[in-house]
Design an enzyme around this catalytic site. Structure first.
Site, PDB file in Angstrom:
ATOM      1  N   ARG A   1      -4.030 -12.765  22.861  1.00 52.28           N
ATOM      2  CA  ARG A   1      -2.182 -12.208  22.808  1.00 52.28           C
ATOM      3  C   ARG A   1      -1.200 -12.184  21.749  1.00 52.28           C
ATOM      4  NH1 ARG A   1      -2.915 -11.953  28.973  1.00 52.28           N
ATOM      5  NH2 ARG A   1      -3.655 -10.275  29.210  1.00 52.28           N
TER       6      ARG A   1
ATOM      7  N   LYS B   1       1.058  -6.582   7.390  1.00 44.36           N
ATOM      8  CA  LYS B   1      -0.437  -5.554   7.810  1.00 44.36           C
ATOM      9  C   LYS B   1      -1.220  -6.277   7.541  1.00 44.36           C
ATOM     10  CE  LYS B   1       1.019  -1.207   5.553  1.00 44.36           C
ATOM     11  NZ  LYS B   1       1.097   0.474   4.992  1.00 44.36           N
TER      12      LYS B   1
ATOM     13  N   GLU C   1      -0.870  -4.363  -9.670  1.00 43.26           N
ATOM     14  CA  GLU C   1       0.263  -3.787  -8.159  1.00 43.26           C
ATOM     15  C   GLU C   1       2.023  -4.653  -8.829  1.00 43.26           C
ATOM     16  OE1 GLU C   1       0.591  -2.082  -5.256  1.00 43.26           O
ATOM     17  OE2 GLU C   1      -2.154  -2.685  -4.909  1.00 43.26           O
TER      18      GLU C   1
ATOM     19  N   LYS D   1       9.560  -6.291  -2.504  1.00 42.53           N
ATOM     20  CA  LYS D   1       8.425  -5.717  -1.215  1.00 42.53           C
ATOM     21  C   LYS D   1       9.120  -6.089  -0.125  1.00 42.53           C
ATOM     22  CE  LYS D   1       3.785  -5.676   1.483  1.00 42.53           C
ATOM     23  NZ  LYS D   1       2.323  -5.616   1.350  1.00 42.53           N
TER      24      LYS D   1
ATOM     25  N   GLU E   1       6.397   1.322   8.217  1.00 41.60           N
ATOM     26  CA  GLU E   1       6.311   2.807   7.637  1.00 41.60           C
ATOM     27  C   GLU E   1       6.350   4.053   7.971  1.00 41.60           C
ATOM     28  OE1 GLU E   1       2.596   2.056   4.893  1.00 41.60           O
ATOM     29  OE2 GLU E   1       2.412   3.668   5.184  1.00 41.60           O
TER      30      GLU E   1
ATOM     31  N   ARG F   1       8.353   2.649   3.514  1.00 36.38           N
ATOM     32  CA  ARG F   1       7.503   1.999   3.151  1.00 36.38           C
ATOM     33  C   ARG F   1       6.340   2.148   2.446  1.00 36.38           C
ATOM     34  NH1 ARG F   1       5.015  -3.251   6.372  1.00 36.38           N
ATOM     35  NH2 ARG F   1       3.539  -3.499   5.079  1.00 36.38           N
TER      36      ARG F   1
ATOM     37  N   ASN G   1       3.339   3.281  -1.749  1.00 38.45           N
ATOM     38  CA  ASN G   1       1.054   3.331  -2.031  1.00 38.45           C
ATOM     39  C   ASN G   1       1.500   3.823  -3.163  1.00 38.45           C
ATOM     40  OD1 ASN G   1       0.237   2.639   0.451  1.00 38.45           O
ATOM     41  ND2 ASN G   1       2.078   4.161   1.930  1.00 38.45           N
TER      42      ASN G   1
ATOM     43  N   HIS H   1      -1.583   4.786  -4.985  1.00 39.73           N
ATOM     44  CA  HIS H   1      -2.660   4.606  -3.642  1.00 39.73           C
ATOM     45  C   HIS H   1      -3.686   6.236  -3.231  1.00 39.73           C
ATOM     46  CE1 HIS H   1      -1.060   0.504  -4.097  1.00 39.73           C
ATOM     47  NE2 HIS H   1      -1.316   0.565  -3.086  1.00 39.73           N
TER      48      HIS H   1
ATOM     49  N   HIS I   1      -7.070   5.381  -3.173  1.00 36.56           N
ATOM     50  CA  HIS I   1      -8.437   5.325  -2.306  1.00 36.56           C
ATOM     51  C   HIS I   1      -9.334   6.257  -2.624  1.00 36.56           C
ATOM     52  CE1 HIS I   1      -4.889   4.144   0.312  1.00 36.56           C
ATOM     53  NE2 HIS I   1      -5.248   2.539  -0.317  1.00 36.56           N
TER      54      HIS I   1
ATOM     55  N   HIS J   1      -9.610  -3.047  -5.050  1.00 36.53           N
ATOM     56  CA  HIS J   1      -8.690  -1.826  -5.059  1.00 36.53           C
ATOM     57  C   HIS J   1      -7.130  -1.755  -6.739  1.00 36.53           C
ATOM     58  CE1 HIS J   1      -5.979  -0.352  -2.404  1.00 36.53           C
ATOM     59  NE2 HIS J   1      -4.860  -2.009  -2.492  1.00 36.53           N
TER      60      HIS J   1
HETATM   61  N1  LIG Z   1      -2.495  -5.984   4.190  1.00 39.91           N
HETATM   62  C1  LIG Z   1      -1.851  -5.292   3.147  1.00 39.91           C
HETATM   63  O1  LIG Z   1      -0.276  -5.101   3.242  1.00 39.91           O
HETATM   64  C2  LIG Z   1      -2.825  -4.731   1.934  1.00 39.91           C
HETATM   65  C3  LIG Z   1      -2.202  -4.900   1.022  1.00 39.91           C
HETATM   66  C4  LIG Z   1      -3.047  -4.913  -0.276  1.00 39.91           C
HETATM   67  C5  LIG Z   1      -4.415  -4.982  -0.198  1.00 39.91           C
HETATM   68  N2  LIG Z   1      -4.944  -5.562   1.101  1.00 39.91           N
HETATM   69  C6  LIG Z   1      -6.447  -6.155   1.075  1.00 39.91           C
HETATM   70  O2  LIG Z   1      -6.239  -6.959   0.934  1.00 39.91           O
HETATM   71  C7  LIG Z   1      -7.576  -7.023   0.342  1.00 39.91           C
HETATM   72  C8  LIG Z   1      -7.944  -7.280  -1.265  1.00 39.91           C
HETATM   73  O3  LIG Z   1      -8.134  -8.545  -2.058  1.00 39.91           O
HETATM   74  P1  LIG Z   1      -7.685  -9.299  -3.050  1.00 39.91           P
HETATM   75  O4  LIG Z   1      -8.144  -8.172  -4.354  1.00 39.91           O
HETATM   76  O5  LIG Z   1      -7.043 -10.862  -3.041  1.00 39.91           O
HETATM   77  O6  LIG Z   1      -9.457  -9.801  -2.733  1.00 39.91           O
HETATM   78  P2  LIG Z   1     -10.721 -10.828  -2.154  1.00 39.91           P
HETATM   79  O7  LIG Z   1      -9.638 -11.230  -0.756  1.00 39.91           O
HETATM   80  O8  LIG Z   1     -11.426 -10.116  -1.900  1.00 39.91           O
HETATM   81  O9  LIG Z   1      -9.676 -11.422  -3.287  1.00 39.91           O
HETATM   82  C9  LIG Z   1     -11.000 -11.061  -4.443  1.00 39.91           C
HETATM   83  C10 LIG Z   1     -12.081 -12.690  -4.626  1.00 39.91           C
HETATM   84  O10 LIG Z   1     -11.755 -13.376  -5.526  1.00 39.91           O
HETATM   85  C11 LIG Z   1     -12.190 -14.715  -4.930  1.00 39.91           C
HETATM   86  N3  LIG Z   1     -10.753 -15.792  -4.614  1.00 39.91           N
HETATM   87  C12 LIG Z   1      -9.509 -15.600  -3.901  1.00 39.91           C
HETATM   88  N4  LIG Z   1      -8.375 -16.603  -4.545  1.00 39.91           N
HETATM   89  C13 LIG Z   1      -9.214 -17.018  -5.915  1.00 39.91           C
HETATM   90  C14 LIG Z   1      -9.281 -18.387  -6.676  1.00 39.91           C
HETATM   91  N5  LIG Z   1      -7.704 -19.007  -6.610  1.00 39.91           N
HETATM   92  N6  LIG Z   1      -9.638 -18.961  -7.297  1.00 39.91           N
HETATM   93  C15 LIG Z   1     -11.202 -18.053  -8.010  1.00 39.91           C
HETATM   94  N7  LIG Z   1     -11.441 -16.717  -6.855  1.00 39.91           N
HETATM   95  C16 LIG Z   1     -10.581 -16.768  -5.586  1.00 39.91           C
HETATM   96  C17 LIG Z   1     -12.222 -13.916  -3.401  1.00 39.91           C
HETATM   97  O11 LIG Z   1     -13.419 -15.068  -3.280  1.00 39.91           O
HETATM   98  C18 LIG Z   1     -12.744 -12.923  -3.541  1.00 39.91           C
HETATM   99  O12 LIG Z   1     -14.388 -12.941  -4.646  1.00 39.91           O
HETATM  100  C19 LIG Z   1      -7.965  -5.594   0.538  1.00 39.91           C
HETATM  101  O13 LIG Z   1      -9.233  -5.954   1.776  1.00 39.91           O
HETATM  102  C20 LIG Z   1      -7.219  -4.791   0.555  1.00 39.91           C
HETATM  103  O14 LIG Z   1      -7.991  -3.429   1.936  1.00 39.91           O
HETATM  104  C21 LIG Z   1      -3.773  -5.133   2.343  1.00 39.91           C
END
Ligand SMILES: NC(=O)c1ccc[n+]([C@@H]2O[C@H](COP(=O)([O-])OP(=O)(O)OC[C@H]3O[C@@H](n4cnc5c(N)ncnc54)[C@H](O)[C@@H]3O)[C@@H](O)[C@H]2O)c1
Length: 365
Positions: free
Chosen positions: A127, A149, A191, A233, A243, A247, A251, A254, A258, A271
């Site tokens: 939990r 999030k 971003e 942020k 949100e 917040r 987006n 976005h 999306h 993304h």
């Molecule tokens: N929670 C939130 O507020 C929020 C906001 C924006 C995006 N997201 C989510 O985040 C995700 C995207 O995140 P991302 O862009 O970090 O993608 P990701 O986590 O897939 O990482 C991108 C790639 O880089 C690699 N990688 C990571 N760190 C590395 C490093 N230091 N050296 C070499 N390779 C490395 C990973 O293994 C992957 O192949 C999506 O699922 C999206 O929905 C969440």
């Protein structure tokens, strides 16, 4: 040796307990044993990563956590397509097999996928247990690791299952960016410029002036860009954690992004790439409404292009295709598609009255 360059706090309304948390930005953070000891005491740890990041950084973190501590390692396959409930289940399975308890702390070592997944697993385990974010992509450092999030994808939609669960700390090691591929780095830059567009004109202009240094990953410029992004942020999240209103300005770009990701198939465009294009579309509509200058749009486009980011949507995407895809987004409220436009540079607004004609106009430009 670790050195902290910046530290800031995400201050959250208390509700009786102190839920504010630090964001630390520096060098050598992943190997900072004293820092972990201070944060964790003798808590057991579930350390989650993927098979790309683990070979690069897992042993560094493992050593820093100290020999006397119980640490369960979970290494998942890399990829957005692994961000589902079955991966969360693998984390729970390992944590239960190793008899983890309420005072155990989950640690996410990786990009946004690992951060979202680990955070969600922590939110549900017994939990709710604490978790720490060790973001290793630029996107995760400036965006997904901050704000609480968490979630996983469902076959019927991205990020559809999730929870708000704030981390105990976000520890950003600038050294981890050295191994990040250029395309992933650029996705994070998209971003970063978003924050300048929606919140701080000075930051926007500073980024345009420092784009060359950012492109070469100059340490000082990168650290400042990450610090200022996290500060914005944190300020937004502190005012609107769940949100309810403000917040949503995060987006910016976005809604269109999306739609592009959905139509192209997730992973075809990163993304951040889709966000870059979506921001240009939203900025063009804002300019057509006389709210920002054409120069602002041109400046944004040149900046994004310097990082190899796309600024035009896929040719096959007409206004109708966008509208159909956006209608299925979870940002839709009472059947209306919500857009974030710029009221002026540094000030975003939420609107529902963007017309098909306006989208057609910017697609033709
Ligand atoms: N929670 C939130 O507020 C929020 C906001 C924006 C995006 N997201 C989510 O985040 C995700 C995207 O995140 P991302 O862009 O970090 O993608 P990701 O986590 O897939 O990482 C991108 C790639 O880089 C690699 N990688 C990571 N760190 C590395 C490093 N230091 N050296 C070499 N390779 C490395 C990973 O293994 C992957 O192949 C999506 O699922 C999206 O929905 C969440």
């Amino acid at each position: 040796m670790s050195s902290t360059l910046y530290s800031l706090h995400v201050d959250l309304p208390s509700g009786g307990i102190d839920r504010s948390y630090p964001i630390v930005i520096g060098h050598g953070v992943l190997g900072d044993g004293e820092g972990f000891a201070e944060l964790l005491g003798d808590s057991p740890v579930v350390l989650v990563s993927n098979d790309t990041v683990a070979p690069l950084y897992m042993s560094r973190v493992r050593d820093a956590l100290g020999k006397g501590r119980k640490v369960t390692e979970v290494i998942l396959p890399d990829g957005e397509d692994q961000k589902h409930l079955e991966s969360a289940n693998q984390i729970w399975q390992k944590a239960l097999e190793d008899h983890h308890e309420r005072r155990s702390v989950f640690i996410a070592l990786g990009g946004g996928v690992i951060g979202d997944l680990t955070g969600y697993s922590a939110a549900c385990f017994l939990r709710g247990v604490d978790f720490i974010q060790l973001p290793t992509t630029l996107l995760a450092q400036v965006d997904s690791s901050v704000g609480g999030k968490t979630g996983v994808n469902h076959p019927l939609g991205k990020n559809m299952i999730g929870a708000f669960h704030q981390p105990r700390a976000v520890l950003i090691d600038l050294d981890s960016l050295k191994t990040l591929p250029d395309r992933e780095f650029a996705a994070g830059v998209a971003e970063i410029i978003k924050y300048g567009c929606i919140w701080e004109p000075d930051f926007y202009h500073w980024l345009l002036q420092n784009s060359d240094a950012l492109l070469t990953r100059n340490n000082d410029v990168l650290a400042e860009a990450i610090h200022r992004s996290c500060g914005i942020k944190a300020a937004v999240v502190a005012q609107d954690e769940r949100e309810g209103g403000l917040r949503a300005i995060l987006n910016f770009g976005h809604t269109f992004a999306h739609a592009i990701e959905h139509v192209m198939g997730y992973g075809v465009w990163l993304h951040g790439e889709a966000v870059a294009c979506g921001m240009v579309m939203a900025a063009k509509i804002s300019a057509a409404r006389g709210q920002v200058s054409e120069d602002m749009v041109t400046g944004l486009i040149s900046f994004l292009e310097a990082f190899g980011l796309p600024v035009e949507p896929p040719p096959a995407m007409s206004a109708e295709v966008f509208l159909n895809a956006m209608a299925g987004d979870k940002k839709v409220l009472r059947g209306k598609i919500r857009y974030v436009l710029l009221e002026r540079l540094g000030c975003a607004c939420l609107v529902e009255d963007v017309t098909t004609e306006e989208i057609n106009q910017i697609l033709m430009k």
